[in-house]
Write a protein that holds these residues in place. Structure first.
Motif, mmCIF file in Angstrom:
data_model
loop_
_atom_site.group_PDB
_atom_site.id
_atom_site.type_symbol
_atom_site.label_atom_id
_atom_site.label_comp_id
_atom_site.label_asym_id
_atom_site.label_seq_id
_atom_site.Cartn_x
_atom_site.Cartn_y
_atom_site.Cartn_z
ATOM 1 N N LEU A 1 0.795 -1.224 0.000
ATOM 2 C CA LEU A 1 0.000 0.000 0.000
ATOM 3 C C LEU A 1 0.830 1.279 0.000
ATOM 4 C CD1 LEU A 1 -2.697 -1.047 2.647
ATOM 5 C CD2 LEU A 1 -2.926 -1.051 0.158
ATOM 6 N N GLY A 2 2.107 1.165 0.309
ATOM 7 C CA GLY A 2 2.930 2.369 0.397
ATOM 8 C C GLY A 2 2.928 2.915 1.808
ATOM 9 N N GLY A 3 3.103 4.203 1.935
ATOM 10 C CA GLY A 3 3.232 4.805 3.259
ATOM 11 C C GLY A 3 4.686 4.816 3.682
ATOM 12 N N SER A 4 4.933 5.200 4.924
ATOM 13 C CA SER A 4 6.309 5.326 5.397
ATOM 14 C C SER A 4 6.577 4.367 6.538
ATOM 15 C CB SER A 4 6.582 6.764 5.854
ATOM 16 O OG SER A 4 5.774 7.106 6.959
ATOM 17 N N LEU A 5 7.809 3.889 6.595
ATOM 18 C CA LEU A 5 8.286 3.034 7.682
ATOM 19 C C LEU A 5 9.436 3.723 8.388
ATOM 20 C CD1 LEU A 5 8.425 -0.553 6.117
ATOM 21 C CD2 LEU A 5 7.073 0.100 8.118
ATOM 22 N N ILE A 6 9.385 3.730 9.718
ATOM 23 C CA ILE A 6 10.532 4.221 10.479
ATOM 24 C C ILE A 6 10.843 3.217 11.575
ATOM 25 C CG2 ILE A 6 10.031 6.654 10.015
ATOM 26 C CD1 ILE A 6 9.043 6.881 12.912
ATOM 27 N N ARG A 7 12.084 3.223 12.011
ATOM 28 C CA ARG A 7 12.518 2.366 13.115
ATOM 29 C C ARG A 7 12.888 3.284 14.272
ATOM 30 N NH1 ARG A 7 14.796 -2.835 12.919
ATOM 31 N NH2 ARG A 7 14.699 -3.754 15.021
ATOM 32 N N ILE A 8 12.295 3.049 15.431
ATOM 33 C CA ILE A 8 12.527 3.904 16.594
ATOM 34 C C ILE A 8 13.363 3.131 17.598
ATOM 35 C CG2 ILE A 8 11.433 5.267 18.408
ATOM 36 C CD1 ILE A 8 8.866 5.262 16.681
ATOM 37 N N ASP A 9 14.605 3.581 17.778
ATOM 38 C CA ASP A 9 15.508 2.944 18.737
ATOM 39 C C ASP A 9 15.828 3.946 19.841
ATOM 40 O OD1 ASP A 9 16.328 0.216 17.703
ATOM 41 O OD2 ASP A 9 16.687 1.449 15.927
ATOM 42 N N ILE A 10 15.537 3.583 21.051
ATOM 43 C CA ILE A 10 15.740 4.474 22.190
ATOM 44 C C ILE A 10 16.560 3.741 23.250
ATOM 45 C CG2 ILE A 10 14.593 5.721 24.080
ATOM 46 C CD1 ILE A 10 12.204 6.049 22.174
ATOM 47 N N ARG B 1 21.137 1.567 28.219
ATOM 48 C CA ARG B 1 20.353 0.344 28.179
ATOM 49 C C ARG B 1 19.274 0.514 27.104
ATOM 50 N NH1 ARG B 1 20.476 -3.547 31.741
ATOM 51 N NH2 ARG B 1 21.374 -2.182 33.333
ATOM 52 N N PRO B 2 19.405 -0.203 25.984
ATOM 53 C CA PRO B 2 18.449 -0.004 24.887
ATOM 54 C C PRO B 2 17.079 -0.585 25.211
ATOM 55 C CG PRO B 2 19.965 -1.774 24.346
ATOM 56 C CD PRO B 2 20.454 -1.179 25.635
ATOM 57 N N ALA B 3 16.038 0.145 24.796
ATOM 58 C CA ALA B 3 14.674 -0.365 24.872
ATOM 59 C C ALA B 3 14.407 -1.208 23.630
ATOM 60 C CB ALA B 3 13.682 0.789 24.949
ATOM 61 N N MET B 4 13.329 -1.983 23.649
ATOM 62 C CA MET B 4 12.983 -2.759 22.464
ATOM 63 C C MET B 4 12.701 -1.814 21.303
ATOM 64 S SD MET B 4 10.469 -5.743 23.977
ATOM 65 C CE MET B 4 10.341 -6.524 22.371
ATOM 66 N N PRO B 5 13.295 -2.049 20.136
ATOM 67 C CA PRO B 5 13.035 -1.171 18.992
ATOM 68 C C PRO B 5 11.587 -1.276 18.534
ATOM 69 C CG PRO B 5 14.264 -3.103 18.296
ATOM 70 C CD PRO B 5 14.208 -3.161 19.782
ATOM 71 N N VAL B 6 11.084 -0.181 17.986
ATOM 72 C CA VAL B 6 9.701 -0.114 17.509
ATOM 73 C C VAL B 6 9.719 0.199 16.020
ATOM 74 C CG1 VAL B 6 7.486 1.092 17.683
ATOM 75 C CG2 VAL B 6 8.848 0.664 19.750
ATOM 76 N N THR B 7 9.017 -0.617 15.244
ATOM 77 C CA THR B 7 8.821 -0.331 13.828
ATOM 78 C C THR B 7 7.451 0.330 13.678
ATOM 79 O OG1 THR B 7 10.120 -2.242 13.154
ATOM 80 C CG2 THR B 7 8.623 -1.319 11.524
ATOM 81 N N GLN B 8 7.451 1.476 13.012
ATOM 82 C CA GLN B 8 6.198 2.235 12.874
ATOM 83 C C GLN B 8 5.863 2.425 11.391
ATOM 84 O OE1 GLN B 8 5.527 6.748 13.631
ATOM 85 N NE2 GLN B 8 4.928 5.730 15.542
ATOM 86 N N TRP B 9 4.651 2.030 11.039
ATOM 87 C CA TRP B 9 4.150 2.241 9.678
ATOM 88 C C TRP B 9 3.072 3.331 9.725
ATOM 89 C CZ3 TRP B 9 -0.614 -0.120 7.277
ATOM 90 C CH2 TRP B 9 -0.715 0.197 5.907
ATOM 91 N N SER B 10 3.230 4.330 8.863
ATOM 92 C CA SER B 10 2.244 5.421 8.750
ATOM 93 C C SER B 10 1.724 5.435 7.315
ATOM 94 C CB SER B 10 2.870 6.774 9.084
ATOM 95 O OG SER B 10 3.429 6.762 10.376
ATOM 96 N N TRP B 11 0.416 5.570 7.184
ATOM 97 C CA TRP B 11 -0.193 5.484 5.853
ATOM 98 C C TRP B 11 -1.430 6.375 5.791
ATOM 99 C CZ3 TRP B 11 -4.983 2.802 4.628
ATOM 100 C CH2 TRP B 11 -5.225 2.643 3.252
ATOM 101 N N ILE B 12 -1.623 7.038 4.659
ATOM 102 C CA ILE B 12 -2.812 7.870 4.444
ATOM 103 C C ILE B 12 -3.671 7.178 3.379
ATOM 104 C CG2 ILE B 12 -3.687 10.099 3.650
ATOM 105 C CD1 ILE B 12 -1.091 11.353 4.636
ATOM 106 N N LYS B 13 -4.925 6.964 3.724
ATOM 107 C CA LYS B 13 -5.827 6.242 2.815
ATOM 108 C C LYS B 13 -6.235 7.135 1.639
ATOM 109 C CE LYS B 13 -10.096 3.486 2.831
ATOM 110 N NZ LYS B 13 -11.154 2.917 3.694
ATOM 111 N N PRO B 14 -6.089 6.659 0.419
ATOM 112 C CA PRO B 14 -6.458 7.471 -0.759
ATOM 113 C C PRO B 14 -7.944 7.820 -0.750
ATOM 114 C CG PRO B 14 -5.169 5.534 -1.391
ATOM 115 C CD PRO B 14 -5.564 5.349 0.052
#
Length: 413
Positions: A378-387, A400-413
């Motif tokens: 579908l497209g949209g954007s993917l980011i990886r959040i490492d804290i 001390r690293p936290a569990m990484p988070v993968t975030q998908w953001s998408w706008i519906k056509p």
């Protein structure tokens, strides 16, 4: 010319007159308002309003019914007949005019307002109304005042009855605002007008008139529960069992959800409710539905919503996708839990309005695989959040690293 333009032009003769009354009754009304009352076939109002206007009323008197919707129906049924509705102060400031305007076109009504109780309160105190937070707690939860409790701020709060000021003082003291100045302004504009000043923690007012406004000058004690105005509130402000979108990830998530005034959010797998709560804190017109499968967490979400001053957050107990059936279509969706379950993402995408935003976070490889597949299709954007957070390592400090988070953001056509 469209219908909306015609209604503003006033093509329809007004049959309904809405008149704002002050505590001074008929004395404060002009000739136009008095003539309307005298010539009306039916006059609607509260018992107090009808008593104040009684010397002029020649037609039938109708006091408000319970539930109020019955009275609205009665007014609408008289369309074309000269009708007067009596209201308090400004009928379009937390007033009956707002309710009637949902059923009756503006061109069918004439409105004669009086000063609102908020305006009268500001004039008594010498406060700049445009710099003062205005809150109606009349028939509404006291918790609505919580987001306005900012150090140094001024608040005017309309209460429900004579017990309201004491209950408000108790809330202030319990949340670290006990030294706040609290003025109670009663029956403004009438013979029983009274203004008293108190310290919230030492409130001792008695025999308070049921018509009152509280004026609060906020003083925050050390450790007061002040709600910052930015996204990503401290995790410690929330009651949670560890199932919470952490503050840094939450701030990025709210940014991706991009709230716009009046929109509705679905928070699927809501956990502590933190995303929906911060969504609603962004503007009083925001709406959110938290969908949560755990009954214990659902109750916790309700407590959090009240403690953050957004008691209007709707909590749906159930798991997606089944719990999504029949809910109003969202402008934005956040999938924080359960997104890897069969049909959840498909149901969220199908329900989302056109141009709506969907944001989903993954901490497990299974959910990450779901997001990767949706982004590829579908497209949209993917980011990886490492804290990483600094923490003790023996006598020293390390990351001390936290569990990484993968975030998908998408706008519906």
């Amino acid at each position: 010319m469209g219908d909306n333009q015609a209604s503003f032009r006033g093509d329809t003769a007004p049959w309904l007159t809405i008149i704002g009354l002050g505590e001074d009754g008929l004395t404060g009304l002009g000739d136009e308002a008095k003539r309307s009352i005298a010539s009306a076939s039916v006059v609607f109002g509260g018992v107090r309003h009808l008593e104040l206007a009684a010397p002029l009323i020649a037609g039938e008197q109708q006091s408000w019914l319970s539930p109020f919707e019955r009275s609205v129906e009665a007014v609408v049924a008289l369309r074309g007949t000269p009708v007067v509705v009596l209201a308090s102060g400004d009928p379009f400031f937390f007033g009956v005019g707002v309710t009637l305007a949902r059923q009756i076109d503006r061109s069918e009504m004439r409105v004669v307002p009086s000063p609102s109780s908020f305006s009268l309160a500001a004039s008594r105190l010498g406060w700049a109304l445009q710099d003062t937070a205005i809150v109606s707690l009349h028939g509404r939860p006291l918790d609505l005042i919580r987001p306005h409790l900012q150090p140094g701020s001024r608040i005017l709060a309309l209460t429900s009855d004579g017990h309201g000021p004491a209950e408000l003082a108790k809330l202030l003291a319990a949340n670290g605002f006990g030294q706040s100045r609290l003025a109670v302004l009663e029956a403004l504009g009438g013979a029983q007008e009274r203004v008293t000043s108190h310290v919230a923690a030492e409130f001792s007012g008695t025999n308070i008139h049921s018509l009152n406004i509280c004026a609060v000058e906020v003083v925050a004690d050390a450790g007061a529960r002040v709600l910052p105005l930015a996204s990503g509130l401290d995790d410690g402000l929330f009651e949670h069992d560890g199932q919470i979108t952490k503050r840094e990830v939450r701030a990025l998530t709210l940014s991706a959800l991009a709230p716009r005034r009046g929109e509705l959010l679905w928070d699927i797998g809501a956990g502590s409710g933190s995303i929906g709560i911060e969504w609603m804190l962004s503007d009083p017109a925001m709406r959110a539905i938290a969908i949560e499968g755990s009954a214990e967490r659902a109750e916790r979400i309700k407590r959090n919503a009240a403690n953050f001053g957004v008691p209007g957050l709707t909590v749906v107990l159930g798991t997606a996708p089944g719990a999504l059936v029949g809910l109003p279509s969202p402008d934005a969706v956040f999938v924080g839990g359960g997104g890897s379950e069969e049909g959840v993402m498909a149901a969220a995408i199908a329900a989302l309005k056109s141009d709506g935003r969907l944001v989903a976070n993954a901490v497990t490889t299974q959910m990450e695989a779901v997001l990767l597949e949706h982004q590829a299709r579908l497209g949209g954007s993917l980011i990886r959040i490492d804290i990483a957070r600094a923490s003790p390592v023996g006598a020293m400090t390390g990351w001390r690293p936290a569990m990484p988070v993968t975030q998908w953001s998408w706008i519906k056509p």
